[in-house]
Design a protein around this motif. Structure first.
Motif, PDB file in Angstrom:
ATOM      1  N   GLU A  25      -3.887  92.422  94.094  1.00  8.13           N
ATOM      2  CA  GLU A  25      -4.074  92.220  94.295  1.00  8.13           C
ATOM      3  C   GLU A  25      -5.059  90.907  94.865  1.00  8.13           C
ATOM      4  O   GLU A  25      -5.466  89.975  95.327  1.00  8.13           O
ATOM      5  N   LEU A  26      -4.149  89.973  93.592  1.00  6.36           N
ATOM      6  CA  LEU A  26      -4.159  88.331  93.475  1.00  6.36           C
ATOM      7  C   LEU A  26      -3.893  88.267  94.792  1.00  6.36           C
ATOM      8  O   LEU A  26      -4.275  87.139  94.812  1.00  6.36           O
ATOM      9  N   PHE A  27      -2.197  88.534  95.263  1.00  3.06           N
ATOM     10  CA  PHE A  27      -2.041  88.085  96.166  1.00  3.06           C
ATOM     11  C   PHE A  27      -3.339  88.459  97.911  1.00  3.06           C
ATOM     12  O   PHE A  27      -3.263  87.267  98.308  1.00  3.06           O
ATOM     13  N   LYS A  28      -3.380  89.292  97.666  1.00  3.07           N
ATOM     14  CA  LYS A  28      -4.604  89.595  98.540  1.00  3.07           C
ATOM     15  C   LYS A  28      -6.012  88.798  98.876  1.00  3.07           C
ATOM     16  O   LYS A  28      -6.188  88.697  98.676  1.00  3.07           O
ATOM     17  N   LEU A  29      -6.130  89.084  97.375  1.00  8.59           N
ATOM     18  CA  LEU A  29      -8.076  88.292  97.244  1.00  8.59           C
ATOM     19  C   LEU A  29      -7.912  86.743  96.792  1.00  8.59           C
ATOM     20  O   LEU A  29      -9.218  86.317  97.591  1.00  8.59           O
ATOM     21  N   LYS A  30      -6.290  86.549  96.713  1.00  6.36           N
ATOM     22  CA  LYS A  30      -6.669  84.753  95.710  1.00  6.36           C
ATOM     23  C   LYS A  30      -5.971  84.073  96.473  1.00  6.36           C
ATOM     24  O   LYS A  30      -5.736  82.819  96.681  1.00  6.36           O
ATOM     25  N   GLY A  31      -4.628  84.953  97.220  1.00  3.58           N
ATOM     26  CA  GLY A  31      -3.266  83.960  97.934  1.00  3.58           C
ATOM     27  C   GLY A  31      -2.388  83.690  96.956  1.00  3.58           C
ATOM     28  O   GLY A  31      -2.563  84.126  96.052  1.00  3.58           O
ATOM     29  N   GLU A  32      -1.379  83.455  97.724  1.00  5.96           N
ATOM     30  CA  GLU A  32      -0.182  83.690  96.690  1.00  5.96           C
ATOM     31  C   GLU A  32      -0.449  82.251  96.164  1.00  5.96           C
ATOM     32  O   GLU A  32       0.209  81.650  95.328  1.00  5.96           O
ATOM     33  N   ILE A  33      -0.942  81.055  97.237  1.00  6.95           N
ATOM     34  CA  ILE A  33      -1.379  79.787  96.562  1.00  6.95           C
ATOM     35  C   ILE A  33      -1.720  79.202  94.886  1.00  6.95           C
ATOM     36  O   ILE A  33      -0.764  78.614  93.725  1.00  6.95           O
ATOM     37  N   TYR A  34      -3.034  80.522  94.479  1.00  8.72           N
ATOM     38  CA  TYR A  34      -3.146  81.017  93.556  1.00  8.72           C
ATOM     39  C   TYR A  34      -2.402  81.440  93.151  1.00  8.72           C
ATOM     40  O   TYR A  34      -2.521  81.133  91.598  1.00  8.72           O
TER      41      TYR A  34
END
Length: 175
Positions: free
Chosen positions: A47-56
């Protein structure tokens, strides 16, 4: 054991299985960095990858890694496969006076065998629908990541070894 043991390696190399059993033997806490991040962030890595992106995600990963390095408690820590490869994460582990890094090194055929059946649960490889594509993907990734993994203070080859054999090898280096 006075140092934290950071287990480094590609997905499917056995970091979580080895870490959990090693911590039990050493009678200390085990921490999986991805699980720690999920608890802190209140969502899954996927979910983090999907919603906030890899950089985040990579920034959060670095922040939480430093938090773990700074903690006084002795722990066995399983890192995500990409953790050592971003920011100065590997450098921070290597320069920490309270840390030892162990690279669990598995061959491409071993990783392919372990990962193919469980790929649906792994966002990076879920879309790969043949073993040939998975072999190619792992090979490319290992080529990119090996320079980071290889900086570890200890390398344990895991192919054809039982969990107990791998742990015995880690413990023999710790003495």
């Amino acid at each position: 054991m006075e140092k934290k043991i950071f287990l480094v390696g590609y997905m499917g190399s056995g970091k979580t299985s080895v870490g959990a059993k090693l911590a039990k033997i050493l009678k200390c806490d085990f921490l999986d960095l991805d699980v720690f991040i999920e608890e802190k962030e209140g969502m899954t890595v996927r979910e983090l990858f999907k919603l906030k992106g890899e950089i985040y995600f990579r920034r959060a990963e670095s922040k939480y890694l430093q938090e773990i390095i700074d903690q006084k408690e002795i722990k066995v820590i399983s890192l995500g496969g990409g953790t050592p490869c971003y920011g100065n994460n590997m450098g921070r582990i290597l320069s920490a006076s309270n840390a030892k890094s162990v690279y669990l090194k598995a061959s491409i055929p071993t990783l392919t065998k372990r990962l193919f059946e469980e790929r649906i649960n792994r966002p990076l490889i879920a879309h790969l629908d043949s073993e040939e594509l998975l072999v190619e993907f792992i090979g490319k990734h290992l080529f990119e990541r090996s320079p980071y993994y290889s900086q570890s203070e200890v390398t344990v080859l895991t192919d054809g070894k039982s969990l107990d054999d791998i742990i015995s090898e880690i413990l023999s280096v710790e003495q």
